[in-house]
Write an enzyme that holds these catalytic residues in place. Structure first.
Site, PDB file in Angstrom:
ATOM      1  N   ILE A  14       0.825  -1.219   0.000  1.00  0.00           N
ATOM      2  CA  ILE A  14       0.000   0.000   0.000  1.00  0.00           C
ATOM      3  C   ILE A  14       0.859   1.269   0.000  1.00  0.00           C
ATOM      4  N   THR A  15       2.082   1.176   0.543  1.00  0.00           N
ATOM      5  CA  THR A  15       2.916   2.380   0.641  1.00  0.00           C
ATOM      6  C   THR A  15       3.648   2.699  -0.669  1.00  0.00           C
ATOM      7  N   GLN A  17       4.102   3.141  -5.026  1.00  0.00           N
ATOM      8  CA  GLN A  17       3.458   3.963  -6.066  1.00  0.00           C
ATOM      9  C   GLN A  17       2.080   3.407  -6.448  1.00  0.00           C
ATOM     10  N   LEU A  84       0.707  -6.289  -4.673  1.00  0.00           N
ATOM     11  CA  LEU A  84       1.624  -5.320  -5.286  1.00  0.00           C
ATOM     12  C   LEU A  84       2.962  -5.258  -4.558  1.00  0.00           C
ATOM     13  N   GLN A  87      10.117  -6.494  -3.705  1.00  0.00           N
ATOM     14  CA  GLN A  87      11.403  -5.813  -3.861  1.00  0.00           C
ATOM     15  C   GLN A  87      11.401  -5.468  -5.344  1.00  0.00           C
ATOM     16  N   SER A  88      11.105  -4.220  -5.661  1.00  0.00           N
ATOM     17  CA  SER A  88      10.743  -3.888  -7.041  1.00  0.00           C
ATOM     18  C   SER A  88      11.885  -3.292  -7.874  1.00  0.00           C
ATOM     19  N   TYR A  99      17.112 -12.579  -1.315  1.00  0.00           N
ATOM     20  CA  TYR A  99      16.030 -11.818  -0.667  1.00  0.00           C
ATOM     21  C   TYR A  99      14.929 -11.524  -1.689  1.00  0.00           C
ATOM     22  N   THR A 129       5.355  -8.687 -14.563  1.00  0.00           N
ATOM     23  CA  THR A 129       6.121  -7.577 -15.142  1.00  0.00           C
ATOM     24  C   THR A 129       6.729  -7.880 -16.509  1.00  0.00           C
ATOM     25  N   GLU A 131       9.587  -7.207 -17.230  1.00  0.00           N
ATOM     26  CA  GLU A 131      10.973  -7.631 -16.978  1.00  0.00           C
ATOM     27  C   GLU A 131      11.120  -9.139 -17.200  1.00  0.00           C
ATOM     28  N   TYR A 153      15.406 -10.326 -10.302  1.00  0.00           N
ATOM     29  CA  TYR A 153      14.047  -9.782 -10.156  1.00  0.00           C
ATOM     30  C   TYR A 153      13.109 -10.433 -11.174  1.00  0.00           C
ATOM     31  N   LYS A 157       9.937 -12.954 -10.436  1.00  0.00           N
ATOM     32  CA  LYS A 157       8.580 -12.596 -10.877  1.00  0.00           C
ATOM     33  C   LYS A 157       8.018 -13.658 -11.820  1.00  0.00           C
ATOM     34  N   ARG A 187       6.332   8.020  -8.227  1.00  0.00           N
ATOM     35  CA  ARG A 187       7.361   7.017  -8.499  1.00  0.00           C
ATOM     36  C   ARG A 187       8.540   7.211  -7.543  1.00  0.00           C
TER      37      ARG A 187
HETATM   38  P1  NAP Z   1       7.083   0.235  -5.205  1.00  0.00           P
HETATM   39  O1  NAP Z   1       6.698   1.664  -5.282  1.00  0.00           O
HETATM   40  O2  NAP Z   1       8.509  -0.127  -5.048  1.00  0.00           O
HETATM   41  O3  NAP Z   1       6.253  -0.419  -3.998  1.00  0.00           O
HETATM   42  C1  NAP Z   1       6.553  -1.707  -3.498  1.00  0.00           C
HETATM   43  C2  NAP Z   1       5.748  -1.938  -2.246  1.00  0.00           C
HETATM   44  O4  NAP Z   1       6.063  -3.236  -1.719  1.00  0.00           O
HETATM   45  C3  NAP Z   1       6.032  -0.944  -1.096  1.00  0.00           C
HETATM   46  O5  NAP Z   1       4.825  -0.665  -0.458  1.00  0.00           O
HETATM   47  C4  NAP Z   1       6.959  -1.740  -0.194  1.00  0.00           C
HETATM   48  O6  NAP Z   1       6.942  -1.317   1.144  1.00  0.00           O
HETATM   49  C5  NAP Z   1       6.309  -3.117  -0.317  1.00  0.00           C
HETATM   50  N1  NAP Z   1       7.198  -4.204   0.122  1.00  0.00           N
HETATM   51  C6  NAP Z   1       8.457  -4.444  -0.293  1.00  0.00           C
HETATM   52  N2  NAP Z   1       8.936  -5.552   0.317  1.00  0.00           N
HETATM   53  C7  NAP Z   1       7.951  -6.014   1.130  1.00  0.00           C
HETATM   54  C8  NAP Z   1       7.854  -7.113   2.024  1.00  0.00           C
HETATM   55  N3  NAP Z   1       8.878  -7.943   2.211  1.00  0.00           N
HETATM   56  N4  NAP Z   1       6.691  -7.306   2.700  1.00  0.00           N
HETATM   57  C9  NAP Z   1       5.661  -6.435   2.533  1.00  0.00           C
HETATM   58  N5  NAP Z   1       5.705  -5.365   1.715  1.00  0.00           N
HETATM   59  C10 NAP Z   1       6.837  -5.160   1.013  1.00  0.00           C
HETATM   60  O7  NAP Z   1       6.537  -0.557  -6.490  1.00  0.00           O
HETATM   61  P2  NAP Z   1       5.388  -0.139  -7.529  1.00  0.00           P
HETATM   62  O8  NAP Z   1       6.018   0.622  -8.638  1.00  0.00           O
HETATM   63  O9  NAP Z   1       4.232   0.413  -6.790  1.00  0.00           O
HETATM   64  O10 NAP Z   1       5.035  -1.559  -8.152  1.00  0.00           O
HETATM   65  C11 NAP Z   1       4.000  -2.363  -7.582  1.00  0.00           C
HETATM   66  C12 NAP Z   1       4.225  -3.805  -7.996  1.00  0.00           C
HETATM   67  O11 NAP Z   1       4.190  -3.913  -9.415  1.00  0.00           O
HETATM   68  C13 NAP Z   1       5.566  -4.408  -7.587  1.00  0.00           C
HETATM   69  O12 NAP Z   1       5.340  -5.768  -7.293  1.00  0.00           O
HETATM   70  C14 NAP Z   1       6.429  -4.292  -8.833  1.00  0.00           C
HETATM   71  O13 NAP Z   1       7.417  -5.301  -8.832  1.00  0.00           O
HETATM   72  C15 NAP Z   1       5.389  -4.508  -9.903  1.00  0.00           C
HETATM   73  N6  NAP Z   1       5.614  -3.853 -11.194  1.00  0.00           N
HETATM   74  C16 NAP Z   1       5.857  -2.526 -11.247  1.00  0.00           C
HETATM   75  C17 NAP Z   1       6.018  -1.896 -12.463  1.00  0.00           C
HETATM   76  C18 NAP Z   1       6.261  -0.420 -12.546  1.00  0.00           C
HETATM   77  O14 NAP Z   1       6.704   0.028 -13.623  1.00  0.00           O
HETATM   78  N7  NAP Z   1       5.966   0.348 -11.522  1.00  0.00           N
HETATM   79  C19 NAP Z   1       5.921  -2.646 -13.652  1.00  0.00           C
HETATM   80  C20 NAP Z   1       5.633  -4.002 -13.558  1.00  0.00           C
HETATM   81  C21 NAP Z   1       5.467  -4.599 -12.327  1.00  0.00           C
HETATM   82  P3  NAP Z   1       7.948  -0.148   1.682  1.00  0.00           P
HETATM   83  O15 NAP Z   1       7.303   1.151   1.286  1.00  0.00           O
HETATM   84  O16 NAP Z   1       7.964  -0.385   3.143  1.00  0.00           O
HETATM   85  O17 NAP Z   1       9.270  -0.369   0.999  1.00  0.00           O
HETATM   86  O1  G4F Z   2      13.641   2.954 -13.959  1.00  0.00           O
HETATM   87  P1  G4F Z   2      14.345   1.660 -13.943  1.00  0.00           P
HETATM   88  O2  G4F Z   2      15.150   1.350 -12.735  1.00  0.00           O
HETATM   89  O3  G4F Z   2      13.236   0.560 -14.233  1.00  0.00           O
HETATM   90  P2  G4F Z   2      13.326  -0.970 -14.713  1.00  0.00           P
HETATM   91  O4  G4F Z   2      14.633  -1.585 -14.404  1.00  0.00           O
HETATM   92  O5  G4F Z   2      12.888  -1.022 -16.139  1.00  0.00           O
HETATM   93  O6  G4F Z   2      12.246  -1.662 -13.778  1.00  0.00           O
HETATM   94  C1  G4F Z   2      10.970  -1.090 -13.559  1.00  0.00           C
HETATM   95  O7  G4F Z   2      10.084  -1.563 -14.539  1.00  0.00           O
HETATM   96  C2  G4F Z   2       9.833  -2.982 -14.496  1.00  0.00           C
HETATM   97  C3  G4F Z   2       8.867  -3.305 -15.644  1.00  0.00           C
HETATM   98  O8  G4F Z   2       9.599  -3.579 -16.818  1.00  0.00           O
HETATM   99  C4  G4F Z   2       9.244  -3.323 -13.151  1.00  0.00           C
HETATM  100  F1  G4F Z   2       8.948  -4.643 -13.088  1.00  0.00           F
HETATM  101  C5  G4F Z   2      10.238  -2.955 -12.044  1.00  0.00           C
HETATM  102  O9  G4F Z   2       9.662  -3.228 -10.770  1.00  0.00           O
HETATM  103  C6  G4F Z   2      10.540  -1.457 -12.138  1.00  0.00           C
HETATM  104  O10 G4F Z   2       9.353  -0.752 -11.817  1.00  0.00           O
HETATM  105  O11 G4F Z   2      15.330   1.555 -15.204  1.00  0.00           O
HETATM  106  C7  G4F Z   2      14.876   1.764 -16.507  1.00  0.00           C
HETATM  107  C8  G4F Z   2      16.067   1.827 -17.451  1.00  0.00           C
HETATM  108  C9  G4F Z   2      17.027   0.644 -17.297  1.00  0.00           C
HETATM  109  O12 G4F Z   2      17.377   0.188 -18.566  1.00  0.00           O
HETATM  110  C10 G4F Z   2      18.253   1.236 -16.616  1.00  0.00           C
HETATM  111  O13 G4F Z   2      19.489   0.592 -16.939  1.00  0.00           O
HETATM  112  O14 G4F Z   2      16.834   2.982 -17.141  1.00  0.00           O
HETATM  113  C11 G4F Z   2      18.213   2.642 -17.162  1.00  0.00           C
HETATM  114  N1  G4F Z   2      18.956   3.626 -16.363  1.00  0.00           N
HETATM  115  C12 G4F Z   2      19.890   4.485 -16.840  1.00  0.00           C
HETATM  116  N2  G4F Z   2      20.375   5.231 -15.851  1.00  0.00           N
HETATM  117  C13 G4F Z   2      18.820   3.837 -15.039  1.00  0.00           C
HETATM  118  C14 G4F Z   2      19.724   4.849 -14.715  1.00  0.00           C
HETATM  119  N3  G4F Z   2      18.022   3.266 -14.117  1.00  0.00           N
HETATM  120  C15 G4F Z   2      18.089   3.711 -12.841  1.00  0.00           C
HETATM  121  N4  G4F Z   2      17.257   3.189 -11.906  1.00  0.00           N
HETATM  122  N5  G4F Z   2      18.991   4.711 -12.472  1.00  0.00           N
HETATM  123  C16 G4F Z   2      19.829   5.300 -13.371  1.00  0.00           C
HETATM  124  O15 G4F Z   2      20.605   6.171 -13.039  1.00  0.00           O
END
Ligand code: NAP
Ligand code: G4F
Length: 347
Positions: A14-15, A17, A84, A87-88, A99, A129, A131, A153, A157, A187
């Site tokens: 819940i905490t 994005q 949701l 460890q994202s 982990y 995802t 990924e 990761y 997933k 984000r």
């Molecule tokens: P996020 O902002 O990183 O949020 C992750 C959430 O999971 C936070 O509330 C975090 O709590 C909680 N969490 C982490 N480890 C936990 C644990 N061990 N037990 C209970 N809660 C835990 O991620 P998001 O962007 O909202 O993404 C939501 C989900 O969609 C994730 O599963 C991510 O992998 C997946 N996803 C995201 C994207 C994307 O582009 N955003 C795309 C595809 C899939 P804390 O606040 O305490 O850290």
């Molecule tokens: O923003 P990113 O860290 O996202 P990434 O790795 O694509 O993962 C996100 O999207 C996934 C869905 O495909 C989710 F499942 C996952 O939980 C997360 O939400 O990196 C995006 C791109 C990568 O190619 C990375 O190498 O940006 C490139 N990048 C370049 N400079 C960087 C940076 N990424 C980060 N985090 N920080 C940089 O300075």
């Protein structure tokens, strides 16, 4: 929705994005919303949901702890579970692979096991995802594209996604939403889009960078391409998946891909700042008004990178009636404006 018969939704993460957007969406749909958060030493991790206190129920739980999940599910008795929590961060998963698997894979196995025991009627959404696709040749990627993850990761997933498919065969209403990158002003700052928008607003306002305290940003691979959508649009798709007659997996994406470099360029344009690139490889720099404002730091490279992701959301468009509403330019603008307003206030 009838007041007496409010559906109960449990959101883990819940905490995060997506949790904060989904909670608001479900409240508007008339749900009784429960948000699971994990223990922290302070209250700051609740900042995204501060305004939801009193509107949703908060419950403490930890994905790596079976007994805590047991208590959560027993107390909430949800009709719908949106898992949701994870460890994202892909980069972190290379440093913390075990982990990451414990939480992102086994956490899902725990939830499914408890659903079968306690609430077999409950519908389960799993945050799968793009990924999981890795560097697959097929482009754009859809529901039939084979998975080939390149990060711990992505591997974790994928295992969770397979567990969802298995549960489906055992009669549980379980769906994997294969969501491509989605972003927003909420984000996390460690993801590249928010790091860029916040960093460039700092450059505009003459503030030092949050990470380095210096006047230039440090980025990794500028040429990676992602299919970036708006998180506020994507939570609707999560809900729609659980309202169908049959549980199915769906790709949720915009169908457009852009490089990190293009995201940077669009952000500069939005703030009316000039930008030129000079040099090559790790010596490349971004310059604005004669100053170096971007440098490459290999620390942000990944041991394994996905070069290009682009999703085909046709199945979701045709079957769920979902479509992305926010395009790339609009997304960058929303994020820049939000960071500008926040930083200007503190300035
Ligand atoms: P996020 O902002 O990183 O949020 C992750 C959430 O999971 C936070 O509330 C975090 O709590 C909680 N969490 C982490 N480890 C936990 C644990 N061990 N037990 C209970 N809660 C835990 O991620 P998001 O962007 O909202 O993404 C939501 C989900 O969609 C994730 O599963 C991510 O992998 C997946 N996803 C995201 C994207 C994307 O582009 N955003 C795309 C595809 C899939 P804390 O606040 O305490 O850290
Ligand atoms: O923003 P990113 O860290 O996202 P990434 O790795 O694509 O993962 C996100 O999207 C996934 C869905 O495909 C989710 F499942 C996952 O939980 C997360 O939400 O990196 C995006 C791109 C990568 O190619 C990375 O190498 O940006 C490139 N990048 C370049 N400079 C960087 C940076 N990424 C980060 N985090 N920080 C940089 O300075």
């Amino acid at each position: 929705m009838d007041k007496e018969k409010k559906k109960i939704a449990l959101i883990t993460g819940i905490t995060g994005q997506d949790g904060s957007y989904l909670a608001r969406f479900l409240l508007n749909k008339g749900y009784e919303v429960w948000g699971m958060y994990r223990r922290s030493s302070g209250d700051s991790h609740l900042e995204r949901v501060e305004d939801l206190k009193g509107k949703i129920n908060f419950i403490m739980g930890e994905l790596s702890d079976y007994s805590s999940l047991y208590k959560v599910i027993k107390e909430v008795m949800p009709d719908e579970i949106y898992n949701l929590a994870a460890q994202s961060q892909v980069r972190v998963s290379f440093d913390q692979p075990l982990y990451t698997k414990e939480v992102n894979w086994f956490g899902v196995e725990r939830i499914l096991d408890l659903v079968k025991e306690i609430v077999p009627h409950a519908r389960v959404y799993q945050a799968s995802t793009s990924e999981m696709f890795g560097n697959v040749v097929q482009s754009p990627q859809n529901e039939e594209t084979p998975f080939a993850p390149v990060s711990p990761y992505g591997e974790a997933k994928l295992k969770a996604h397979e567990a969802i498919n298995r549960a489906k065969k055992e009669g549980i209403f379980a769906c994997g939403g294969v969501l491509f990158n989605h972003e927003s002003p909420k984000r996390g700052i460690e993801f590249v889009t928010r790091k860029i928008t916040e960093g460039i607003v700092r450059i505009k306002l003459g503030l030092p960078q949050r990470e380095t305290g210096k006047n230039f940003m440090e980025l990794g691979n500028l040429d990676a391409k992602r299919d970036w959508g708006f998180a506020g649009d994507y939570v609707e798709a999560m809900w729609l998946m659980l309202q169908q007659d049959k549980p199915k997996n769906y790709v949720i994406a915009t169908g457009e891909t852009h490089s990190v470099r293009e995201f940077v360029e669009e952000a500069f344009k939005t703030l009316d700042l000039p930008l030129t690139w000079e040099g090559e490889g790790i010596n490349e720099v971004g310059k604005s008004q004669g100053e170096i404002v971007i440098k490459i730091n290999p620390h942000f490279f990944r041991p394994n990178e996905i070069n290009k992701l682009i999703g085909d959301p046709s199945k979701a468009i045709n079957e769920l009636g979902w479509k992305p509403k926010t395009d790339f330019k609009e997304l960058v603008k929303i994020m820049i404006e939000s960071d500008f307003t926040k930083l200007k206030k503190d300035f």
